[in-house]
Design a protein around this motif. Structure first.
Motif, PDB file in Angstrom:
ATOM      1  N   ALA A  66      27.702 -69.214 -11.833  1.00 48.48           N
ATOM      2  CA  ALA A  66      28.978 -69.882 -11.558  1.00 48.48           C
ATOM      3  C   ALA A  66      30.079 -69.306 -12.454  1.00 48.48           C
ATOM      4  N   ASP A  67      29.731 -69.024 -13.690  1.00 49.04           N
ATOM      5  CA  ASP A  67      30.693 -68.422 -14.632  1.00 49.04           C
ATOM      6  C   ASP A  67      31.160 -67.070 -14.111  1.00 49.04           C
ATOM      7  N   LYS A  68      30.194 -66.268 -13.648  1.00 48.58           N
ATOM      8  CA  LYS A  68      30.515 -64.934 -13.141  1.00 48.58           C
ATOM      9  C   LYS A  68      31.432 -65.046 -11.917  1.00 48.58           C
ATOM     10  N   ALA A  69      31.104 -65.973 -11.007  1.00 50.10           N
ATOM     11  CA  ALA A  69      31.902 -66.141  -9.787  1.00 50.10           C
ATOM     12  C   ALA A  69      33.317 -66.560 -10.143  1.00 50.10           C
ATOM     13  N   TYR A  70      33.459 -67.444 -11.088  1.00 51.91           N
ATOM     14  CA  TYR A  70      34.773 -67.954 -11.468  1.00 51.91           C
ATOM     15  C   TYR A  70      35.637 -66.847 -12.053  1.00 51.91           C
ATOM     16  N   PHE A  71      35.066 -66.034 -12.929  1.00 51.96           N
ATOM     17  CA  PHE A  71      35.865 -65.022 -13.610  1.00 51.96           C
ATOM     18  C   PHE A  71      36.024 -63.752 -12.817  1.00 51.96           C
ATOM     19  N   GLY A 254      33.240 -69.389  -6.226  1.00 50.16           N
ATOM     20  CA  GLY A 254      33.976 -70.444  -6.893  1.00 50.16           C
ATOM     21  C   GLY A 254      34.200 -71.608  -5.941  1.00 50.16           C
ATOM     22  N   GLY A 255      34.716 -72.697  -6.520  1.00 51.76           N
ATOM     23  CA  GLY A 255      34.842 -73.938  -5.766  1.00 51.76           C
ATOM     24  C   GLY A 255      35.837 -73.893  -4.627  1.00 51.76           C
ATOM     25  N   TYR A 256      36.772 -72.951  -4.671  1.00 53.68           N
ATOM     26  CA  TYR A 256      37.800 -72.900  -3.633  1.00 53.68           C
ATOM     27  C   TYR A 256      37.397 -72.048  -2.425  1.00 53.68           C
TER      28      TYR A 256
ATOM     29  N   LEU B   3      40.163 -80.233  -2.889  1.00 49.20           N
ATOM     30  CA  LEU B   3      38.804 -80.269  -2.375  1.00 49.20           C
ATOM     31  C   LEU B   3      38.428 -81.743  -2.268  1.00 49.20           C
ATOM     32  N   HIS B  24      30.190 -75.112  -9.667  1.00 47.80           N
ATOM     33  CA  HIS B  24      31.453 -74.452  -9.295  1.00 47.80           C
ATOM     34  C   HIS B  24      32.621 -75.419  -9.478  1.00 47.80           C
ATOM     35  N   TYR B  27      33.667 -75.980 -13.024  1.00 46.15           N
ATOM     36  CA  TYR B  27      34.491 -74.877 -13.519  1.00 46.15           C
ATOM     37  C   TYR B  27      35.938 -75.047 -13.065  1.00 46.15           C
ATOM     38  N   GLU B  28      36.115 -75.326 -11.766  1.00 47.38           N
ATOM     39  CA  GLU B  28      37.470 -75.448 -11.233  1.00 47.38           C
ATOM     40  C   GLU B  28      38.223 -76.609 -11.878  1.00 47.38           C
ATOM     41  N   ARG B  49      34.259 -69.486 -22.770  1.00 50.83           N
ATOM     42  CA  ARG B  49      33.256 -69.383 -21.705  1.00 50.83           C
ATOM     43  C   ARG B  49      31.870 -69.766 -22.231  1.00 50.83           C
TER      44      ARG B  49
END
Lengths: 274, 197
Positions: A66-71, A254-256, B3, B24, B27-28, B49
């Motif tokens: 998740a960290d990788k996806a976000y950044f 990421g969440g979006y 969301l 996810h 994080y957002e 991080r």
């Protein structure tokens, strides 16, 4: 077998309780006189226990992904956007026969969507995907300037966020504008100023503040600001800018991501209808 | 954010079941605020991080505890974990907090979380364990697999068969090399000294 390998074997056997008799006595004597060996034993024992906790290891892996996806999505934003724009321009240069074929297909697509109910308006898409963003915690400070600018700024944020949280966005705007005027580099003030305008349906007014808050990669609220900027462009009817904004979120996780893909699909329908 | 609304209880359940979509969302929704705090208190993005990941793992363990009851908001709790961890590290690492005009500090209701908060030393232990997990993930796939199989109690003969290795002697040597590499990487990490047992 090297001495280090032999030592690691002894450590493993000792931790598993498999050393006995003379071998055990000899190892324990070494431990008593060798602080480095004691330290390595403690570390190996702890590492084994941590790695053996399969649930937490799996969760830690999930968090890393998740960290990788976000950044990755944040880093790739500008590069991907420029590439997408170049791709779009390249597609426009096509021969006449392709233009005719494209027109026929376009008519068929428009006809299909007309018969099947048509596209939603940008406002309708905005209404589905917009929701309020909370304030970041509680701010308390004093107006005693003897305590320094920090305290005063905190008090100003506290006042603005109390009003924002209560849903009085019209009252929040001048308070946030004052913070922005006093502290021009404050991204958080720009972000919430943009949000306040959006809450009131003032997309055009929201855009400059969200653009400012969204600049840069590793800035607090930067990613969120760029998301809401996309929504502001959408509400304001600037579909090309909205399309460019949502591109950051489309493929990079990421969440979006899911919402971005839905919005882009509808935007492309609208853009092709034009 | 734009969301569907998600409650704190749903987030906790999602964490406990290792749901990546929930992570996810965390994080957002939460990372920017933690990042803001770290940047304004002598930290940088990379540290933010790592700290956020450490905080999430602590939260995960709480979520798995059937006796845990969330009394404050989830962000409040996570923020308190991260803040306590960071301030502890600053103290240990002997770093000064930023005192410029840009410094901000979120306040939380301490009473809401203090009775549920792990001892600060326990939080530091979790940071250390996270270091081990990170270093493990940096190993090659072969090393990870042989160490996992060994920890799962597989014999050398079974490991040879499962990993298609040439012999028991080779497997034993490979396992030792991987373990030594992991331990060395942990000991050489800049953070290990401050977190060491």
């Amino acid at each position: 077998m090297s001495e280090t390998e032999a030592t690691y074997q002894l450590i493993e056997q000792y931790l598993a309780g498999k050393l006995e008799g003379e071998a055990l006595a000899s190892f324990e004597a070494r431990l008593a006189s060798d602080p480095k060996l004691r330290s390595t034993l403690a570390l190996v024992g702890e590492v084994d226990a941590v790695l053996d906790d399969r649930d937490t290891m799996a969760f830690s892996q999930t968090v890393a992904e998740a960290d990788k996806a976000y950044f990755v999505s944040t880093d790739g934003h500008r590069e991907e956007t420029a590439h997408a724009i170049r791709q779009k321009r390249a597609v426009r240069r096509f021969p006449v026969w392709m233009a005719v074929a494209a027109s026929v297909i376009l008519l068929a697509v428009v006809g299909y969507f007309t018969l099947s109910g048509g596209s939603r308006t940008p406002s309708e898409i905005f209404d589905e995907h917009f929701s309020s963003y909370e304030v970041p915690g509680t701010f308390r400070g004093g107006v005693d300037t003897a305590k320094g600018a920090d305290s005063l700024k905190m008090a100003q944020y506290g006042q603005a966020f109390d009003v924002y949280t209560a849903g009085a966005f019209k009252e929040a705007i001048p308070l946030l504008e004052e913070i922005k005027a006093s502290y021009p580099e404050e991204r958080m003030a720009s972000f919430y100023l943009g949000l306040s305008h959006l809450e009131l349906g003032q997309a055009k007014e929201a855009i400059p503040s969200l653009e400012k808050a969204g600049r840069g990669s590793y800035t607090p609220f930067g990613r969120q600001a760029r998301w809401y900027l996309g929504l502001a462009y959408l509400k304001n009817g600037d579909l090309d800018s909205a399309r460019t904004s949502f591109h950051e979120f489309e493929y990079k996780g990421g969440g979006y991501q899911k919402a971005a893909q839905e919005i882009v699909k509808e935007l492309e329908k609208l853009l092709s209808d034009k | 954010m734009s969301l569907p609304a998600i409650t704190d209880i749903e987030r906790l359940k999602g964490l406990a079941s290792n749901d990546i979509q929930v992570v996810h969302r965390l994080y957002e929704d939460y990372f920017p605020r933690i990042l803001s705090f770290i940047l304004k208190n002598s930290g940088n993005e990379e540290e933010a991080r790592d700290l956020f990941q450490d905080g999430l793992v602590v939260l995960f363990k709480k979520a798995k505890d059937p006796h845990f009851e969330l009394k404050a908001g989830l962000f409040t709790y996570l923020y308190a974990i991260c803040r306590n961890l960071w301030l502890k590290k600053l103290k240990r690492f002997d770093r000064e907090r930023v005192t410029s005009g840009e410094q901000m500090e979120y306040t939380i209701n301490e009473r809401e979380v203090s009775e549920q908060m792990d001892d600060d030393e326990e939080l530091l232990h979790e940071s250390r364990y996270q270091l081990y997990r990170r270093k493990f993930r940096e190993l090659g796939e072969g090393c990870q697999k042989i160490l996992e199989l060994s920890l799962a109690g597989r014999s050398m003969e079974e490991i040879v068969g499962e990993m298609n290795l040439s012999s028991v002697g080779y497997a034993r040597k490979r396992k030792f090399k991987c373990k030594e590499q992991l331990i060395r990487r942990i000991q050489e990490d800049g953070n290990y000294g401050e977190l060491a047992i």
